[in-house]
Design a protein around this motif. Structure first.
Motif, PDB file in Angstrom:
ATOM      1  N   ARG A   7      39.339  30.277  32.477  1.00  0.00           N
ATOM      2  CA  ARG A   7      38.715  29.875  33.766  1.00  0.00           C
ATOM      3  C   ARG A   7      39.905  30.362  34.993  1.00  0.00           C
ATOM      4  O   ARG A   7      41.182  30.317  34.514  1.00  0.00           O
ATOM      5  CB  ARG A   7      38.603  28.504  33.854  1.00  0.00           C
ATOM      6  CG  ARG A   7      37.445  28.320  33.189  1.00  0.00           C
ATOM      7  CD  ARG A   7      36.017  29.077  33.344  1.00  0.00           C
ATOM      8  NE  ARG A   7      35.140  29.037  32.481  1.00  0.00           N
ATOM      9  CZ  ARG A   7      34.565  30.027  31.725  1.00  0.00           C
ATOM     10  NH1 ARG A   7      35.094  31.330  31.999  1.00  0.00           N
ATOM     11  NH2 ARG A   7      33.765  30.034  30.737  1.00  0.00           N
ATOM     12  N   SER A   8      39.475  30.650  36.163  1.00  0.00           N
ATOM     13  CA  SER A   8      40.377  31.022  37.111  1.00  0.00           C
ATOM     14  C   SER A   8      40.329  30.124  38.392  1.00  0.00           C
ATOM     15  O   SER A   8      39.507  29.261  38.395  1.00  0.00           O
ATOM     16  CB  SER A   8      40.351  32.573  37.233  1.00  0.00           C
ATOM     17  OG  SER A   8      41.538  32.965  38.152  1.00  0.00           O
ATOM     18  N   THR A   9      40.605  30.824  39.444  1.00  0.00           N
ATOM     19  CA  THR A   9      40.425  30.285  40.895  1.00  0.00           C
ATOM     20  C   THR A   9      38.985  30.370  40.995  1.00  0.00           C
ATOM     21  O   THR A   9      38.131  31.363  40.484  1.00  0.00           O
ATOM     22  CB  THR A   9      41.141  31.262  41.722  1.00  0.00           C
ATOM     23  OG1 THR A   9      40.604  32.192  41.920  1.00  0.00           O
ATOM     24  CG2 THR A   9      42.764  31.058  41.454  1.00  0.00           C
ATOM     25  N   PRO A  10      38.485  29.470  42.243  1.00  0.00           N
ATOM     26  CA  PRO A  10      37.228  29.590  42.717  1.00  0.00           C
ATOM     27  C   PRO A  10      36.565  30.913  42.995  1.00  0.00           C
ATOM     28  O   PRO A  10      35.635  31.128  42.618  1.00  0.00           O
ATOM     29  CB  PRO A  10      37.091  28.386  43.669  1.00  0.00           C
ATOM     30  CG  PRO A  10      38.240  27.457  43.279  1.00  0.00           C
ATOM     31  CD  PRO A  10      39.300  28.212  42.770  1.00  0.00           C
TER      32      PRO A  10
ATOM     33  N   ARG B  72      33.310  36.496  39.214  1.00  0.00           N
ATOM     34  CA  ARG B  72      32.490  36.848  37.744  1.00  0.00           C
ATOM     35  C   ARG B  72      31.179  36.406  37.940  1.00  0.00           C
ATOM     36  O   ARG B  72      30.296  37.116  37.061  1.00  0.00           O
ATOM     37  CB  ARG B  72      33.230  35.871  36.771  1.00  0.00           C
ATOM     38  CG  ARG B  72      35.002  36.436  36.440  1.00  0.00           C
ATOM     39  CD  ARG B  72      35.636  35.104  35.729  1.00  0.00           C
ATOM     40  NE  ARG B  72      36.844  35.776  35.424  1.00  0.00           N
ATOM     41  CZ  ARG B  72      37.587  35.082  34.514  1.00  0.00           C
ATOM     42  NH1 ARG B  72      37.203  33.766  34.068  1.00  0.00           N
ATOM     43  NH2 ARG B  72      38.769  35.380  34.234  1.00  0.00           N
ATOM     44  N   ALA B  73      30.631  35.230  38.464  1.00  0.00           N
ATOM     45  CA  ALA B  73      29.530  34.950  38.632  1.00  0.00           C
ATOM     46  C   ALA B  73      28.499  35.968  39.239  1.00  0.00           C
ATOM     47  O   ALA B  73      27.394  36.388  38.812  1.00  0.00           O
ATOM     48  CB  ALA B  73      29.295  33.866  39.247  1.00  0.00           C
TER      49      ALA B  73
ATOM     50  N   TRP C 264      41.089  40.184  36.894  1.00  0.00           N
ATOM     51  CA  TRP C 264      41.442  39.859  38.126  1.00  0.00           C
ATOM     52  C   TRP C 264      42.051  38.281  38.295  1.00  0.00           C
ATOM     53  O   TRP C 264      41.327  37.434  37.728  1.00  0.00           O
ATOM     54  CB  TRP C 264      40.241  39.964  39.157  1.00  0.00           C
ATOM     55  CG  TRP C 264      40.966  39.766  40.705  1.00  0.00           C
ATOM     56  CD1 TRP C 264      41.671  40.257  41.234  1.00  0.00           C
ATOM     57  CD2 TRP C 264      39.721  39.160  41.637  1.00  0.00           C
ATOM     58  NE1 TRP C 264      41.844  39.968  42.711  1.00  0.00           N
ATOM     59  CE2 TRP C 264      40.541  39.172  43.039  1.00  0.00           C
ATOM     60  CE3 TRP C 264      38.700  38.178  41.515  1.00  0.00           C
ATOM     61  CZ2 TRP C 264      40.218  38.408  44.049  1.00  0.00           C
ATOM     62  CZ3 TRP C 264      38.287  37.716  42.959  1.00  0.00           C
ATOM     63  CH2 TRP C 264      39.100  37.827  43.773  1.00  0.00           C
ATOM     64  N   ARG C 265      43.188  38.145  39.032  1.00  0.00           N
ATOM     65  CA  ARG C 265      43.641  36.765  38.849  1.00  0.00           C
ATOM     66  C   ARG C 265      43.580  36.214  40.475  1.00  0.00           C
ATOM     67  O   ARG C 265      43.972  35.166  40.577  1.00  0.00           O
ATOM     68  CB  ARG C 265      45.038  37.046  38.664  1.00  0.00           C
ATOM     69  CG  ARG C 265      45.483  37.653  37.134  1.00  0.00           C
ATOM     70  CD  ARG C 265      44.988  36.617  36.226  1.00  0.00           C
ATOM     71  NE  ARG C 265      45.228  37.343  34.903  1.00  0.00           N
ATOM     72  CZ  ARG C 265      44.127  37.150  33.887  1.00  0.00           C
ATOM     73  NH1 ARG C 265      42.949  36.464  34.193  1.00  0.00           N
ATOM     74  NH2 ARG C 265      44.408  37.689  32.883  1.00  0.00           N
ATOM     75  N   GLY C 266      42.918  36.904  41.230  1.00  0.00           N
ATOM     76  CA  GLY C 266      42.834  36.123  42.594  1.00  0.00           C
ATOM     77  C   GLY C 266      43.840  36.489  43.616  1.00  0.00           C
ATOM     78  O   GLY C 266      44.742  37.089  43.264  1.00  0.00           O
TER      79      GLY C 266
END
Length: 163
Positions: A24-27, A33-34, A161-163
């Motif tokens: 999971r990553s940042t919001p 992703r969603a 992607w890491r945001g």
């Protein structure tokens, strides 16, 4: 590459799941992703090559030892196929894609419409290259039309992607 007549009415994905190996990553990243999954499910043409029963399919993506694993089942959970895709051939394309996306978003802030259009054309070109590479790497295993490959490539990019 798959032709139009390759796909019947059930040759499609009805669910895409990212398993816990994806992490999971940042919001912001989770939102992207969603959105990528939503876009992929909204319209796609997808099938397992050689699958006599056909879809619709569920796709679970995981990452194992730096490789992207495609686990394909039917709606009822019956296992259909597992394909492992090395991510090495995509690293450069994904890096280029993010660099040009950054340029595009910067151009939106302070460039002329013509400059923005030029950068956007280049962005789409890199995205198309990644989509073609994805189709080529999955050829003979998983079939999809080009628009589905584009949406799936978007999802592969968002996984990095890491945001």
């Amino acid at each position: 590459m798959a032709s139009e007549e390759t796909f019947g009415p059930d040759a499609r994905l009805v669910d895409v799941v990212l398993d816990e190996t994806i992490g999971r990553s940042t919001p912001d990243v989770e939102h992207e992703r969603a959105v990528a999954i939503f876009d992929l499910l909204e319209e796609n043409r997808f099938k397992v090559v050689g699958d006599g029963k056909g879809g619709p399919y569920k796709l679970t993506l995981s990452i194992v030892e730096g490789r992207l694993v495609f686990d394909v089942t039917r709606e009822d959970g019956e296992k259909v196929a597992t394909h492992i895709l090395a991510l090495g051939p995509f690293r450069r394309i994904i890096k280029d894609y993010y660099m040009i996306c950054d340029s595009y978003y910067e151009a939106i802030k302070m460039s002329t419409p013509g400059q923005i259009e030029t950068i956007d054309m280049a962005r789409r070109g890199v995205h198309n290259d990644g989509s073609r590479t994805l189709m080529e790497r999955l050829e003979g295993k998983l079939a999809m039309d080009f628009d589905t490959a584009r949406r799936l490539f978007t999802l592969v990019c968002v996984l990095h992607w890491r945001g």
